[in-house]
Write a protein that holds these residues in place. Structure first.
Motif, mmCIF file in Angstrom:
data_model
loop_
_atom_site.group_PDB
_atom_site.id
_atom_site.type_symbol
_atom_site.label_atom_id
_atom_site.label_comp_id
_atom_site.label_asym_id
_atom_site.label_seq_id
_atom_site.Cartn_x
_atom_site.Cartn_y
_atom_site.Cartn_z
ATOM 1 N N MET A 16 13.847 4.638 3.263
ATOM 2 C CA MET A 16 13.893 4.091 3.366
ATOM 3 C C MET A 16 14.633 2.943 1.956
ATOM 4 O O MET A 16 13.915 3.554 0.845
ATOM 5 C CB MET A 16 12.399 3.935 3.099
ATOM 6 N N HIS A 17 14.440 1.912 2.384
ATOM 7 C CA HIS A 17 15.090 1.526 0.970
ATOM 8 C C HIS A 17 13.991 0.109 0.932
ATOM 9 O O HIS A 17 13.377 -0.717 1.514
ATOM 10 C CB HIS A 17 16.314 0.453 1.490
ATOM 11 N N CYS A 18 13.280 0.625 -0.871
ATOM 12 C CA CYS A 18 12.465 -0.797 -0.956
ATOM 13 C C CYS A 18 12.964 -1.135 -2.680
ATOM 14 O O CYS A 18 13.449 -0.207 -2.549
ATOM 15 C CB CYS A 18 11.075 0.312 -0.824
ATOM 16 N N CYS A 45 -4.778 0.812 -13.180
ATOM 17 C CA CYS A 45 -4.274 0.309 -14.754
ATOM 18 C C CYS A 45 -3.902 2.206 -15.436
ATOM 19 O O CYS A 45 -4.095 2.359 -16.680
ATOM 20 C CB CYS A 45 -5.636 -0.387 -15.652
ATOM 21 N N LYS A 46 -3.712 3.035 -14.130
ATOM 22 C CA LYS A 46 -3.151 4.238 -14.695
ATOM 23 C C LYS A 46 -1.744 4.153 -14.263
ATOM 24 O O LYS A 46 -1.129 4.382 -13.157
ATOM 25 C CB LYS A 46 -4.257 5.072 -13.765
ATOM 26 N N ARG A 47 -1.457 5.079 -15.605
ATOM 27 C CA ARG A 47 0.280 5.655 -14.982
ATOM 28 C C ARG A 47 0.435 6.563 -14.380
ATOM 29 O O ARG A 47 -0.614 7.165 -14.486
ATOM 30 C CB ARG A 47 0.301 5.660 -16.742
ATOM 31 N N PHE A 48 1.431 6.114 -13.373
ATOM 32 C CA PHE A 48 1.278 7.713 -12.734
ATOM 33 C C PHE A 48 3.251 8.125 -12.319
ATOM 34 O O PHE A 48 2.851 9.298 -11.624
ATOM 35 C CB PHE A 48 1.142 6.907 -11.524
ATOM 36 N N TYR A 49 3.870 7.736 -12.990
ATOM 37 C CA TYR A 49 5.352 8.169 -12.958
ATOM 38 C C TYR A 49 5.919 8.150 -15.149
ATOM 39 O O TYR A 49 5.489 7.487 -15.312
ATOM 40 C CB TYR A 49 5.779 7.674 -12.462
ATOM 41 N N ILE A 63 9.411 5.349 -8.231
ATOM 42 C CA ILE A 63 8.313 4.541 -8.592
ATOM 43 C C ILE A 63 7.751 3.874 -7.667
ATOM 44 O O ILE A 63 6.774 3.427 -6.997
ATOM 45 C CB ILE A 63 8.398 3.217 -9.283
ATOM 46 N N VAL A 64 8.500 3.185 -6.515
ATOM 47 C CA VAL A 64 8.639 2.279 -5.857
ATOM 48 C C VAL A 64 8.028 3.131 -3.643
ATOM 49 O O VAL A 64 6.623 2.504 -3.883
ATOM 50 C CB VAL A 64 10.097 1.297 -5.313
ATOM 51 N N LEU A 65 8.806 4.292 -3.780
ATOM 52 C CA LEU A 65 7.689 4.778 -3.062
ATOM 53 C C LEU A 65 6.733 5.579 -3.681
ATOM 54 O O LEU A 65 6.013 5.770 -2.545
ATOM 55 C CB LEU A 65 9.264 6.209 -2.739
ATOM 56 N N GLU A 66 5.994 6.071 -4.747
ATOM 57 C CA GLU A 66 5.208 6.840 -5.052
ATOM 58 C C GLU A 66 4.242 4.850 -5.052
ATOM 59 O O GLU A 66 3.127 5.465 -4.353
ATOM 60 C CB GLU A 66 5.169 6.967 -6.754
ATOM 61 N N LYS A 74 0.752 -1.462 -5.208
ATOM 62 C CA LYS A 74 0.367 -2.154 -6.374
ATOM 63 C C LYS A 74 0.639 -1.164 -7.342
ATOM 64 O O LYS A 74 -0.027 -0.778 -7.641
ATOM 65 C CB LYS A 74 -0.709 -3.167 -6.147
ATOM 66 N N GLY A 75 1.454 -2.294 -8.580
ATOM 67 C CA GLY A 75 1.773 -2.258 -9.848
ATOM 68 C C GLY A 75 1.729 -3.100 -10.585
ATOM 69 O O GLY A 75 2.105 -3.979 -9.818
#
Length: 79
Positions: A16-18, A45-49, A63-66, A74-75
């Protein structure tokens, strides 16, 4: 409805486009492009990427897909 009467499909249905957006913005185009100058964390508040893993536009999409897939959409960007 169109598929039910015999229409064919075309394109890719596995993505998808996001875009990252600022939920506090008042403008309709609230896209956020500053993530390459900081880190993005989820709502816990955890870094994930790893933001430096690939080039800017690939990281932006990943990042958006994750966030969409595993982080309640939410990020937060920390500079």
């Amino acid at each position: 409805m169109a598929l039910e009467v015999g229409a064919s499909t075309a394109g890719s249905f596995d993505g998808m486009h996001c875009e990252l957006v600022d939920t506090l913005a008042t403008k309709p185009d609230a896209v956020t492009w500053g993530h390459n100058y900081g880190i993005v964390v989820n709502e816990r508040c955890k870094r994930f990427y790893d933001e430096g893993k690939r080039h800017l536009f690939a990281i932006f999409k990943m990042i958006v897909l994750e966030l969409w897939r595993d982080h309640n959409q939410k990020g937060v960007l920390h500079h």
